[in-house]
Design a protein around this motif. Structure first.
Motif, PDB file in Angstrom:
ATOM      1  N   ASP A  18       0.829  -1.208   0.000  1.00  0.00           N
ATOM      2  CA  ASP A  18       0.000   0.000   0.000  1.00  0.00           C
ATOM      3  C   ASP A  18       0.865   1.262   0.000  1.00  0.00           C
ATOM      4  N   ARG A  19       1.885   1.275   0.882  1.00  0.00           N
ATOM      5  CA  ARG A  19       2.766   2.447   0.946  1.00  0.00           C
ATOM      6  C   ARG A  19       3.531   2.633  -0.368  1.00  0.00           C
ATOM      7  N   LEU A  20       4.011   1.517  -0.904  1.00  0.00           N
ATOM      8  CA  LEU A  20       4.769   1.591  -2.150  1.00  0.00           C
ATOM      9  C   LEU A  20       3.886   2.061  -3.300  1.00  0.00           C
ATOM     10  N   GLN A  21       2.647   1.589  -3.334  1.00  0.00           N
ATOM     11  CA  GLN A  21       1.721   2.014  -4.382  1.00  0.00           C
ATOM     12  C   GLN A  21       1.434   3.507  -4.278  1.00  0.00           C
ATOM     13  N   THR A  22       1.224   3.986  -3.052  1.00  0.00           N
ATOM     14  CA  THR A  22       0.989   5.418  -2.846  1.00  0.00           C
ATOM     15  C   THR A  22       2.202   6.233  -3.280  1.00  0.00           C
ATOM     16  N   LEU A  23       3.386   5.740  -2.933  1.00  0.00           N
ATOM     17  CA  LEU A  23       4.619   6.438  -3.298  1.00  0.00           C
ATOM     18  C   LEU A  23       4.797   6.477  -4.814  1.00  0.00           C
ATOM     19  N   LYS A  24       4.481   5.380  -5.479  1.00  0.00           N
ATOM     20  CA  LYS A  24       4.575   5.342  -6.948  1.00  0.00           C
ATOM     21  C   LYS A  24       3.592   6.320  -7.580  1.00  0.00           C
ATOM     22  N   GLN A  25       2.384   6.379  -7.034  1.00  0.00           N
ATOM     23  CA  GLN A  25       1.387   7.314  -7.569  1.00  0.00           C
ATOM     24  C   GLN A  25       1.849   8.755  -7.402  1.00  0.00           C
ATOM     25  N   GLN A  26       2.428   9.068  -6.230  1.00  0.00           N
ATOM     26  CA  GLN A  26       2.924  10.418  -6.003  1.00  0.00           C
ATOM     27  C   GLN A  26       4.077  10.742  -6.949  1.00  0.00           C
ATOM     28  N   MET A  27       4.953   9.763  -7.159  1.00  0.00           N
ATOM     29  CA  MET A  27       6.069   9.956  -8.077  1.00  0.00           C
ATOM     30  C   MET A  27       5.559  10.188  -9.498  1.00  0.00           C
ATOM     31  N   ASP A  28       4.588   9.385  -9.915  1.00  0.00           N
ATOM     32  CA  ASP A  28       4.003   9.561 -11.249  1.00  0.00           C
ATOM     33  C   ASP A  28       3.349  10.933 -11.375  1.00  0.00           C
ATOM     34  N   SER A  29       2.677  11.371 -10.316  1.00  0.00           N
ATOM     35  CA  SER A  29       2.026  12.681 -10.339  1.00  0.00           C
ATOM     36  C   SER A  29       3.057  13.795 -10.473  1.00  0.00           C
ATOM     37  N   VAL A  30       4.165  13.677  -9.729  1.00  0.00           N
ATOM     38  CA  VAL A  30       5.222  14.692  -9.810  1.00  0.00           C
ATOM     39  C   VAL A  30       5.817  14.725 -11.210  1.00  0.00           C
ATOM     40  N   LYS A  31       6.082  13.546 -11.781  1.00  0.00           N
ATOM     41  CA  LYS A  31       6.667  13.482 -13.128  1.00  0.00           C
ATOM     42  C   LYS A  31       5.695  14.024 -14.165  1.00  0.00           C
ATOM     43  N   THR A  32       4.415  13.669 -14.019  1.00  0.00           N
ATOM     44  CA  THR A  32       3.417  14.161 -14.980  1.00  0.00           C
ATOM     45  C   THR A  32       3.305  15.672 -14.921  1.00  0.00           C
ATOM     46  N   THR A  33       3.245  16.212 -13.693  1.00  0.00           N
ATOM     47  CA  THR A  33       3.160  17.670 -13.535  1.00  0.00           C
ATOM     48  C   THR A  33       4.390  18.351 -14.116  1.00  0.00           C
ATOM     49  N   GLU A  34       5.561  17.753 -13.879  1.00  0.00           N
ATOM     50  CA  GLU A  34       6.795  18.326 -14.419  1.00  0.00           C
ATOM     51  C   GLU A  34       6.779  18.313 -15.944  1.00  0.00           C
ATOM     52  N   SER A  35       6.307  17.217 -16.535  1.00  0.00           N
ATOM     53  CA  SER A  35       6.237  17.120 -17.997  1.00  0.00           C
ATOM     54  C   SER A  35       5.272  18.151 -18.565  1.00  0.00           C
ATOM     55  N   VAL A  36       4.103  18.279 -17.922  1.00  0.00           N
ATOM     56  CA  VAL A  36       3.102  19.245 -18.392  1.00  0.00           C
ATOM     57  C   VAL A  36       3.640  20.662 -18.305  1.00  0.00           C
ATOM     58  N   GLN A  37       4.273  20.992 -17.174  1.00  0.00           N
ATOM     59  CA  GLN A  37       4.804  22.344 -17.012  1.00  0.00           C
ATOM     60  C   GLN A  37       5.931  22.621 -17.995  1.00  0.00           C
ATOM     61  N   THR A  38       6.769  21.616 -18.261  1.00  0.00           N
ATOM     62  CA  THR A  38       7.839  21.783 -19.247  1.00  0.00           C
ATOM     63  C   THR A  38       7.260  22.049 -20.630  1.00  0.00           C
ATOM     64  N   ALA A  39       6.208  21.281 -20.979  1.00  0.00           N
ATOM     65  CA  ALA A  39       5.551  21.475 -22.275  1.00  0.00           C
ATOM     66  C   ALA A  39       4.903  22.858 -22.360  1.00  0.00           C
ATOM     67  N   GLN A  40       4.244  23.268 -21.269  1.00  0.00           N
ATOM     68  CA  GLN A  40       3.613  24.588 -21.252  1.00  0.00           C
ATOM     69  C   GLN A  40       4.654  25.693 -21.410  1.00  0.00           C
ATOM     70  N   LEU A  41       5.787  25.535 -20.740  1.00  0.00           N
ATOM     71  CA  LEU A  41       6.854  26.533 -20.841  1.00  0.00           C
ATOM     72  C   LEU A  41       7.399  26.597 -22.261  1.00  0.00           C
ATOM     73  N   ALA A  42       7.571  25.420 -22.885  1.00  0.00           N
ATOM     74  CA  ALA A  42       8.061  25.385 -24.265  1.00  0.00           C
ATOM     75  C   ALA A  42       7.088  26.073 -25.211  1.00  0.00           C
ATOM     76  N   VAL A  43       5.790  25.808 -25.011  1.00  0.00           N
ATOM     77  CA  VAL A  43       4.774  26.439 -25.858  1.00  0.00           C
ATOM     78  C   VAL A  43       4.771  27.948 -25.647  1.00  0.00           C
ATOM     79  N   THR A  44       4.873  28.363 -24.394  1.00  0.00           N
ATOM     80  CA  THR A  44       4.873  29.796 -24.091  1.00  0.00           C
ATOM     81  C   THR A  44       6.067  30.489 -24.732  1.00  0.00           C
ATOM     82  N   GLN A  45       7.234  29.845 -24.624  1.00  0.00           N
ATOM     83  CA  GLN A  45       8.431  30.442 -25.202  1.00  0.00           C
ATOM     84  C   GLN A  45       8.365  30.463 -26.725  1.00  0.00           C
TER      85      GLN A  45
END
Length: 234
Positions: A130-157
């Motif tokens: 359970d803890r590992l699954q929660t940690l993986k979900q949080q990690m995936d969320s952080v990576k997804t948010t980072e990817s989205v923000q990177t893409a948004q920054l690229a589009v803005t630039q």
């Protein structure tokens, strides 16, 4: 001057802190990913250990059942021997029963210990999963948010450069229009000056334009006149 240097040093320290935090955050993500991989490996080993304990528990339980069944069988035979008056056979059977009963507490304790160990390990594995699954979900969320923000920054630039180019082009167009307007005004002023220098010619042009004074003959006017005549056969 001291205030300027103080502000500059504060800004440099702030920039260094931001860089340091970025490095720490990036390193923390890598460490966390490695920790997740290690936890996955350990969880797999724990499941293998649980499988072994469960197998041992099953064997211990089976031995306990067999010992209980054997004691009951020997007791049945001993009762028959006693009923038939065969004391020697009854005594031999009683000795075997006693030997099994002596080992029975040890067998029961082993079975209970293995059962308890299996239950505890199963609970620990469930919690770890359970803890590992929660940690993986949080990690995936952080990576997804980072990817989205990177893409948004690229589009803005990428969208910022065309906007700047369009603004420069619009400014150039405004300058061209202004130059054209200035040239038109200059031509008109030149015409006005020519009229002032030759007022008779200007007046004649105005009269011809109004149709009051006929214009001078030209090839075009002659052709127009000839076309207007009725055609006659020669």
């Amino acid at each position: 001057m001291m205030n300027v240097w103080s502000k500059l040093l504060t800004a440099l320290r702030g920039g260094a802190n931001e860089v340091g935090e970025a490095l720490v955050d990036g390193q923390a993500l890598r460490i966390l990913e490695q920790e997740i991989r290690d936890a996955d490996t350990q969880l797999h080993k724990s499941k293998e250990a649980l499988a072994q304990i469960m197998a041992k528990h099953m064997l211990a339980t089976e031995r306990e059942k067999n010992s209980t069944a054997k004691i009951e069988e020997l007791e049945h035979y001993a009762l028959k021997a006693l009923a038939s008056g065969d004391e020697t056979l009854a005594t031999e059977l009683a000795e075997k029963i006693a030997s099994l009963e002596i080992r029975m507490p040890e067998t029961q304790a082993q079975t209970a210990s293995l059962g308890s160990s299996a239950a505890q390990l199963r609970k620990a594995i469930t919690m770890a999963q359970d803890r590992l699954q929660t940690l993986k979900q949080q990690m995936d969320s952080v990576k997804t948010t980072e990817s989205v923000q990177t893409a948004q920054l690229a589009v803005t630039q990428s969208c910022g450069a065309p906007k700047a180019s369009l603004q420069v082009a619009a400014q150039s167009l405004d300058r061209i229009k202004l130059k054209q307007a200035e040239l038109g005004a200059k031509i008109e002023a030149t015409d006005q000056l020519a009229e002032l220098s030759n007022p008779d010619a200007a007046l004649e042009n105005k009269l011809m334009a109004a149709g009051i004074v006929p214009s001078k003959p030209s090839a075009a006017s002659v052709l127009t006149r000839l076309r207007a005549r009725p055609h006659t056969e020669a």
